[in-house]
Design a protein around this motif. Structure first.
Motif, PDB file in Angstrom:
ATOM      1  N   SER A 190       0.833  -1.197   0.000  1.00 56.92           N
ATOM      2  CA  SER A 190       0.000   0.000   0.000  1.00 56.92           C
ATOM      3  C   SER A 190       0.869   1.248   0.000  1.00 56.92           C
ATOM      4  CB  SER A 190      -0.909  -0.019   1.242  1.00 56.92           C
ATOM      5  OG  SER A 190      -1.593   1.207   1.380  1.00 56.92           O
ATOM      6  N   ASP A 191       0.869   1.941  -1.139  1.00 52.94           N
ATOM      7  CA  ASP A 191       1.539   3.239  -1.298  1.00 52.94           C
ATOM      8  C   ASP A 191       2.999   3.212  -0.826  1.00 52.94           C
ATOM      9  OD1 ASP A 191       0.232   5.527  -2.565  1.00 52.94           O
ATOM     10  OD2 ASP A 191       1.144   6.671  -0.947  1.00 52.94           O
ATOM     11  N   ALA A 207      -3.803   5.305   3.308  1.00 51.76           N
ATOM     12  CA  ALA A 207      -5.073   4.678   2.924  1.00 51.76           C
ATOM     13  C   ALA A 207      -5.761   3.921   4.060  1.00 51.76           C
ATOM     14  CB  ALA A 207      -4.862   3.755   1.731  1.00 51.76           C
ATOM     15  N   PHE A 266      -9.923   0.496   1.495  1.00 52.42           N
ATOM     16  CA  PHE A 266      -8.666  -0.232   1.710  1.00 52.42           C
ATOM     17  C   PHE A 266      -8.946  -1.681   2.103  1.00 52.42           C
ATOM     18  CE2 PHE A 266      -5.343  -1.726   4.612  1.00 52.42           C
ATOM     19  CZ  PHE A 266      -4.238  -1.661   3.785  1.00 52.42           C
ATOM     20  N   TYR A 269      -2.073   1.806  -4.802  1.00 55.91           N
ATOM     21  CA  TYR A 269      -1.555   3.178  -4.628  1.00 55.91           C
ATOM     22  C   TYR A 269      -2.728   4.120  -4.423  1.00 55.91           C
ATOM     23  CZ  TYR A 269       3.286   2.084  -4.984  1.00 55.91           C
ATOM     24  OH  TYR A 269       4.533   1.606  -4.684  1.00 55.91           O
ATOM     25  N   ASP A 270      -2.475   5.120  -3.601  1.00 53.24           N
ATOM     26  CA  ASP A 270      -3.549   6.030  -3.217  1.00 53.24           C
ATOM     27  C   ASP A 270      -3.866   7.001  -4.366  1.00 53.24           C
ATOM     28  OD1 ASP A 270      -3.226   4.672  -0.899  1.00 53.24           O
ATOM     29  OD2 ASP A 270      -2.625   6.392   0.322  1.00 53.24           O
ATOM     30  N   GLU A 271      -5.081   7.427  -4.429  1.00 53.13           N
ATOM     31  CA  GLU A 271      -5.490   8.331  -5.516  1.00 53.13           C
ATOM     32  C   GLU A 271      -4.588   9.566  -5.569  1.00 53.13           C
ATOM     33  OE1 GLU A 271      -9.518   9.694  -5.235  1.00 53.13           O
ATOM     34  OE2 GLU A 271      -9.392  10.840  -7.102  1.00 53.13           O
ATOM     35  N   VAL A 278      -6.723   3.374  -4.280  1.00 53.72           N
ATOM     36  CA  VAL A 278      -7.589   3.643  -3.127  1.00 53.72           C
ATOM     37  C   VAL A 278      -8.105   5.074  -3.261  1.00 53.72           C
ATOM     38  CG1 VAL A 278      -7.783   3.685  -0.619  1.00 53.72           C
ATOM     39  CG2 VAL A 278      -6.183   2.099  -1.704  1.00 53.72           C
ATOM     40  N   ALA A 292      -7.436   8.734  -0.900  1.00 51.43           N
ATOM     41  CA  ALA A 292      -6.338   8.641   0.068  1.00 51.43           C
ATOM     42  C   ALA A 292      -5.085   9.332  -0.469  1.00 51.43           C
ATOM     43  CB  ALA A 292      -6.041   7.186   0.386  1.00 51.43           C
ATOM     44  N   LYS A 293      -4.216   9.754   0.476  1.00 51.99           N
ATOM     45  CA  LYS A 293      -2.975  10.428   0.096  1.00 51.99           C
ATOM     46  C   LYS A 293      -1.813   9.900   0.943  1.00 51.99           C
ATOM     47  CE  LYS A 293      -4.306  14.426   2.871  1.00 51.99           C
ATOM     48  NZ  LYS A 293      -4.439  15.873   2.979  1.00 51.99           N
ATOM     49  N   HIS A 294      -1.564   8.648   0.864  1.00 49.53           N
ATOM     50  CA  HIS A 294      -0.488   7.876   1.489  1.00 49.53           C
ATOM     51  C   HIS A 294      -0.930   7.097   2.722  1.00 49.53           C
ATOM     52  CE1 HIS A 294       3.448   6.295   2.082  1.00 49.53           C
ATOM     53  NE2 HIS A 294       3.532   6.779   3.298  1.00 49.53           N
ATOM     54  N   SER A 334      -1.520   9.704  -4.223  1.00 47.56           N
ATOM     55  CA  SER A 334      -0.209   9.221  -3.789  1.00 47.56           C
ATOM     56  C   SER A 334       0.899  10.150  -4.273  1.00 47.56           C
ATOM     57  CB  SER A 334       0.045   7.829  -4.378  1.00 47.56           C
ATOM     58  OG  SER A 334       1.376   7.442  -4.151  1.00 47.56           O
TER      59      SER A 334
END
Lengths: 91, 286
Positions: B118-119, B257, B265, B225-227, B250, B253-255, B229
């Motif tokens: 995840s990210d 998630a 998530f 990866y977050d939208e 995801v 989210a920005k890291h 990211s």
């Protein structure tokens, strides 16, 4: 039948007065907050959950409880809220 | 409390459920409470045996002076698998947890059924992300600390961050509390324990895991990866170069998630693990 909330509060107050080697001398009531007053960090909530599961001898749905509080954007958790959760969850 | 001693260090862990093993690996400076807050363990343990643990130096695990490179973290993970009698596992890693998961897949492929990351930012591919210091997690933290008169610099330097936190007083933490809330302030405060370690330098060493090694990982990998990211180039590299990879995003989210969009998530992780493990998805009745 749900366990008595007041009885659980007494048990929690006893447990939390010396939790993880941290002594807390003020009275612990239903309004006492875990993070703001008892000095909890998030990992302490995990350890407390494990302690309560061992104490009461059953698995408890802490994940659902805490994620629901997060969804409601609750800033802190009170001892009373935990006691009510335990009352609902303990069989 | 569930603790296990590995290499003279006491590690905190939890295991729930029955079935194929899934191990959740938290991020650098995080701890296993992130999984409790997302409710992912309750969901996954309906179909898998799920283990969470605190990395060395984190959460309720002991804090050694050194050993924070991803290869050492892999050694800890394999020892944990041995000590708890876990089989080969699906590894779910958030951020640095993904580095550990991928390093395990490269170093000990027989222990890893697949990796869901995840990210993740890979120190061994730092050249892909030259603006990391400007990106959300570090940039936001820099702003919060600047609000109480502390500077942590334009480039990511966790050792400096840990020293800074150790020096902060109650008034400064009050400013942080006003900005991050009490839970966030407690998290930040807890990082001062890493100021006496070499974690800040070691966790960001390439440690033998670069683009060449990553490209040779044959286990199935799911790269979430977050939208928003900060690591688009890394995401694109994995998509282009891994032999067996599925990608997903995801939303919102920005890291972070697991915290910023827990529902998506958990649903994505659960769906991909089911697919990888061959568990049929329930069909909704018409």
């Amino acid at each position: 039948m749900p366990r008595d909330v007041d009885a659980i509060l007494v048990e929690l107050a006893d447990l939390l007065s010396n939790f993880q080697g941290r002594e807390y001398s003020d009275p612990i009531t239903a309004e006492t907050t875990f993070f703001g007053e008892l000095g909890f960090a998030s990992i302490d909530a995990v350890v407390l959950g494990e302690t309560l599961e061992a104490t009461y001898g059953q698995t408890l749905p802490f994940g659902a409880f805490l994620s629901e509080l997060r969804d409601r954007q609750v800033e802190d958790l009170t001892v009373g809220e935990l006691a009510e959760f335990l009352s609902r969850s303990l069989s | 409390m569930p603790y296990v001693e590995l290499d003279k260090l006491r590690f905190h862990y939890q295991t729930r459920g029955e079935g194929t093993d899934v191990i959740l690996i938290h991020a650098f400076t995080s701890n296993s409470s992130i999984w409790l807050l997302t409710n992912i363990v309750d969901e996954l343990s309906k179909e898998f045996r799920v283990t969470t643990y605190d990395l060395r130096g984190h959460g309720a695990t002991d804090v050694p002076q050194s050993g924070y490179e991803s290869s050492q973290m892999v050694d800890d993970l394999v020892q944990l698998q041995d000590a708890l009698g876990l089989g080969a596992a699906y590894l779910v890693g958030h951020s640095y947890g993904g580095v550990i998961g991928m390093h395990a897949a490269y170093k000990c492929p027989d222990r890893v059924l697949g990796v869901v990351l995840s990210d993740t930012y890979f120190p061994g591919m730092a050249e892909l992300e030259p603006n990391m210091g400007q990106a959300e997690p570090w940039g936001e933290l820099r702003e919060h600390l600047a609000a109480c008169g502390r500077e942590i610099g334009e480039t990511v330097d966790f050792s400096r961050l840990f020293r800074t936190i150790r020096e902060m007083d109650d008034n400064e933490f009050q400013v942080i509390k006003d900005r991050l809330g009490i839970v966030g302030a407690r998290w930040l405060s807890s990082l001062s324990k890493l100021s006496s370690t070499s974690a800040g330098e070691e966790a960001f060493q390439p440690d033998g895991l670069g683009s060449e090694q990553l490209s040779h990982i044959t286990q199935p990998v799911v790269a979430l990866y977050d939208e928003f990211s900060p690591f688009h180039a890394t995401c694109q590299f994995l998509k282009d170069h891994l032999p067996n990879v599925a990608m997903d995003v995801v939303p919102g989210a920005k890291h972070l998630a697991p915290l910023q969009n827990s529902t998506a998530f958990v649903s994505l992780v659960q769906g991909h693990l089911r697919r990888l493990a061959g568990i049929p998805t329930a069909v909704e009745p018409h």
